[in-house]
Motif scaffolding. Structure first.
Motif, PDB file in Angstrom:
ATOM      1  N   ARG A  96       4.358   1.674  -0.469  1.00  0.00           N
ATOM      2  CA  ARG A  96       3.740   2.122   0.908  1.00  0.00           C
ATOM      3  C   ARG A  96       5.081   2.797   1.686  1.00  0.00           C
ATOM      4  NH1 ARG A  96      -0.077   0.121   4.958  1.00  0.00           N
ATOM      5  NH2 ARG A  96      -0.706   1.935   6.212  1.00  0.00           N
ATOM      6  N   SER A  97       5.212   4.358   1.304  1.00  0.00           N
ATOM      7  CA  SER A  97       6.576   4.758   1.977  1.00  0.00           C
ATOM      8  C   SER A  97       6.067   5.594   2.848  1.00  0.00           C
ATOM      9  CB  SER A  97       6.896   5.655   0.779  1.00  0.00           C
ATOM     10  OG  SER A  97       5.951   6.754   0.314  1.00  0.00           O
ATOM     11  N   THR A  98       4.671   5.695   3.444  1.00  0.00           N
ATOM     12  CA  THR A  98       4.129   6.383   4.582  1.00  0.00           C
ATOM     13  C   THR A  98       2.914   5.536   4.836  1.00  0.00           C
ATOM     14  OG1 THR A  98       2.604   7.894   3.417  1.00  0.00           O
ATOM     15  CG2 THR A  98       5.011   8.543   3.750  1.00  0.00           C
ATOM     16  N   THR A  99       2.656   5.837   6.466  1.00  0.00           N
ATOM     17  CA  THR A  99       1.406   5.024   6.760  1.00  0.00           C
ATOM     18  C   THR A  99       0.223   5.420   6.255  1.00  0.00           C
ATOM     19  OG1 THR A  99       2.478   4.624   8.941  1.00  0.00           O
ATOM     20  CG2 THR A  99       0.032   4.711   8.814  1.00  0.00           C
ATOM     21  N   GLU A 100       0.096   6.871   5.949  1.00  0.00           N
ATOM     22  CA  GLU A 100      -0.872   7.441   5.355  1.00  0.00           C
ATOM     23  C   GLU A 100      -1.274   7.137   3.765  1.00  0.00           C
ATOM     24  OE1 GLU A 100       0.534   9.355   8.710  1.00  0.00           O
ATOM     25  OE2 GLU A 100       1.587   9.095   6.777  1.00  0.00           O
ATOM     26  N   ASP A 101      -0.531   6.777   2.890  1.00  0.00           N
ATOM     27  CA  ASP A 101      -0.815   6.937   1.494  1.00  0.00           C
ATOM     28  C   ASP A 101      -0.173   5.513   0.938  1.00  0.00           C
ATOM     29  OD1 ASP A 101       1.014  10.080   1.677  1.00  0.00           O
ATOM     30  OD2 ASP A 101      -1.093   9.778   1.062  1.00  0.00           O
ATOM     31  N   PHE A 102      -1.133   5.092  -0.069  1.00  0.00           N
ATOM     32  CA  PHE A 102      -0.989   3.729  -0.658  1.00  0.00           C
ATOM     33  C   PHE A 102      -1.465   3.863  -2.040  1.00  0.00           C
ATOM     34  CE2 PHE A 102      -0.010  -0.601  -0.759  1.00  0.00           C
ATOM     35  CZ  PHE A 102      -1.123  -1.311  -1.005  1.00  0.00           C
ATOM     36  N   PRO A 103      -0.430   4.299  -3.051  1.00  0.00           N
ATOM     37  CA  PRO A 103      -0.903   4.544  -4.150  1.00  0.00           C
ATOM     38  C   PRO A 103      -1.107   3.475  -5.235  1.00  0.00           C
ATOM     39  CG  PRO A 103       1.427   5.258  -4.139  1.00  0.00           C
ATOM     40  CD  PRO A 103       0.779   4.931  -2.755  1.00  0.00           C
ATOM     41  N   LEU A 104      -1.815   3.282  -6.162  1.00  0.00           N
ATOM     42  CA  LEU A 104      -1.739   2.240  -6.948  1.00  0.00           C
ATOM     43  C   LEU A 104      -1.570   2.604  -8.334  1.00  0.00           C
ATOM     44  CD1 LEU A 104      -2.769  -0.918  -7.585  1.00  0.00           C
ATOM     45  CD2 LEU A 104      -5.160   0.005  -8.092  1.00  0.00           C
ATOM     46  N   ARG A 105      -0.541   1.870  -8.990  1.00  0.00           N
ATOM     47  CA  ARG A 105      -0.211   2.413 -10.133  1.00  0.00           C
ATOM     48  C   ARG A 105      -0.424   1.221 -11.356  1.00  0.00           C
ATOM     49  NH1 ARG A 105       3.802   4.384  -7.070  1.00  0.00           N
ATOM     50  NH2 ARG A 105       4.834   2.477  -6.758  1.00  0.00           N
ATOM     51  N   LEU A 106      -0.937   1.898 -12.593  1.00  0.00           N
ATOM     52  CA  LEU A 106      -1.302   0.931 -13.847  1.00  0.00           C
ATOM     53  C   LEU A 106      -0.334   1.338 -14.671  1.00  0.00           C
ATOM     54  CD1 LEU A 106      -4.137   1.334 -12.273  1.00  0.00           C
ATOM     55  CD2 LEU A 106      -4.926   0.995 -14.786  1.00  0.00           C
ATOM     56  N   LEU A 107       0.526   0.133 -15.107  1.00  0.00           N
ATOM     57  CA  LEU A 107       1.698   0.326 -15.722  1.00  0.00           C
ATOM     58  C   LEU A 107       1.259   0.537 -17.160  1.00  0.00           C
ATOM     59  CD1 LEU A 107       3.461  -2.851 -14.135  1.00  0.00           C
ATOM     60  CD2 LEU A 107       3.769  -0.284 -13.316  1.00  0.00           C
ATOM     61  N   SER A 108       0.725  -0.182 -17.757  1.00  0.00           N
ATOM     62  CA  SER A 108       0.240   0.004 -19.081  1.00  0.00           C
ATOM     63  C   SER A 108      -1.212  -0.566 -19.451  1.00  0.00           C
ATOM     64  CB  SER A 108       0.949  -0.953 -19.950  1.00  0.00           C
ATOM     65  OG  SER A 108       0.648  -0.739 -21.495  1.00  0.00           O
ATOM     66  N   ALA A 109      -2.090   0.588 -19.467  1.00  0.00           N
ATOM     67  CA  ALA A 109      -3.761   0.289 -19.046  1.00  0.00           C
ATOM     68  C   ALA A 109      -4.158  -0.596 -20.272  1.00  0.00           C
ATOM     69  CB  ALA A 109      -4.546   1.607 -19.115  1.00  0.00           C
ATOM     70  N   ALA A 110      -5.065  -1.536 -20.053  1.00  0.00           N
ATOM     71  CA  ALA A 110      -5.723  -2.414 -20.743  1.00  0.00           C
ATOM     72  C   ALA A 110      -7.163  -2.239 -20.640  1.00  0.00           C
ATOM     73  CB  ALA A 110      -5.403  -3.906 -20.732  1.00  0.00           C
ATOM     74  N   PRO A 111      -8.032  -2.376 -21.655  1.00  0.00           N
ATOM     75  CA  PRO A 111      -9.587  -2.430 -21.464  1.00  0.00           C
ATOM     76  C   PRO A 111     -10.100  -3.273 -20.257  1.00  0.00           C
ATOM     77  CG  PRO A 111      -9.051  -2.536 -23.712  1.00  0.00           C
ATOM     78  CD  PRO A 111      -7.660  -2.452 -22.942  1.00  0.00           C
ATOM     79  N   SER A 112      -9.349  -4.276 -19.927  1.00  0.00           N
ATOM     80  CA  SER A 112      -9.736  -5.399 -19.105  1.00  0.00           C
ATOM     81  C   SER A 112      -9.403  -4.535 -17.474  1.00  0.00           C
ATOM     82  CB  SER A 112      -8.849  -6.636 -19.160  1.00  0.00           C
ATOM     83  OG  SER A 112      -7.590  -6.325 -18.818  1.00  0.00           O
ATOM     84  N   GLN A 113      -8.639  -3.508 -17.486  1.00  0.00           N
ATOM     85  CA  GLN A 113      -8.676  -2.922 -16.274  1.00  0.00           C
ATOM     86  C   GLN A 113      -9.722  -1.769 -16.062  1.00  0.00           C
ATOM     87  OE1 GLN A 113      -4.479  -1.808 -16.882  1.00  0.00           O
ATOM     88  NE2 GLN A 113      -4.107  -3.079 -14.966  1.00  0.00           N
TER      89      GLN A 113
END
Lengths: 112, 112
Positions: free
Chosen positions: B68-85
């Motif tokens: 959360r580098s700014t108030t406006e943005d909140f990115p979600l990163r998937l590091l190594s996608a799995a079918p459970s995601q």
């Protein structure tokens, strides 16, 4: 373990019927209970209830929290097809962090 | 009013790929959260933030990172996608004094 349980899981009614949806909660550091309506996409906020026991109303919808029973009900009177949705109940907790724990929802289908 | 904007709306990933789900809000909300919604499980909290530079884990944080580098943005990163995601992901925001989170329209992610 904290949990929020909703019942029934699903419900089919006819237009004009009155429905009652149930929510029970066991939430550490409980702050409030929220109801959301989810149609095709994002949940939209309906009500927030606290342990004050004050009933909230909005048109044909009303809701109240019973702090002794750790439960809440959402009533919808004179149902319409537009009320068809998933109704979500969530407990707010965590002090200043305002986190939510959700129940699995009640799927309401209103038939013409 | 844009509210909470999520991109993309749909995404298909192969197992092992990484990606970032974007979330932006224009309401100057301090609190932001990421939830995933799975059939029969309700919405579960992945990560949350109470302000720029402050993040913490929710119920199901494994396999996900946030910043959360700014108030406006909140990115979600998937590091190594799995079918459970495979799930529908919702971003939400609110003021500290408000319990009524505003949700984005969701991202439907399929991992094959």
């Amino acid at each position: 373990e904290d949990k929020v349980v909703q019942s029934p899981l699903s419900l089919v009614v006819h237009e004009g019927d009155t429905v009652t949806l149930n929510c029970s909660y066991e939430v550490t550091n409980f702050r409030s209970l929220l109801w959301y309506k989810q149609e095709k996409k994002a949940p939209t906020f309906l009500f927030m209830l606290t342990s004050s026991g004050i009933e909230k109303k909005s048109g044909r919808l009303s809701s109240i929290l019973d702090k002794k029973e750790l439960s809440s009900i959402l009533n919808i009177t004179a149902t319409q097809t537009g009320d068809s949705a998933i109704y979500l109940c969530a407990g707010s907790y965590g002090g200043a962090t305002n986190k939510l724990i959700f129940g699995t929802g009640t799927l309401l289908a209103v038939q013409p | 009013n844009a509210g909470v904007t999520q991109t993309p709306k749909f995404q298909v990933l192969k197992t092992g790929q990484s990606m970032t789900l974007q979330c932006a809000q224009d309401m100057n909300h301090e609190y932001m959260s990421w939830y995933r919604q799975d059939p029969g499980m309700g919405l579960r909290l992945i990560h949350y933030s109470v302000g720029a530079g402050i993040t913490d884990q929710g119920e199901v944080p494994n396999g996900y990172n946030v910043s959360r580098s700014t108030t406006e943005d909140f990115p979600l990163r998937l590091l190594s996608a799995a079918p459970s995601q495979t799930s529908v992901y919702f971003c939400a925001s609110s003021y500290p004094s408000s319990y009524g989170y505003t949700f984005g329209s969701g991202t439907r992610l399929t991992v094959v």
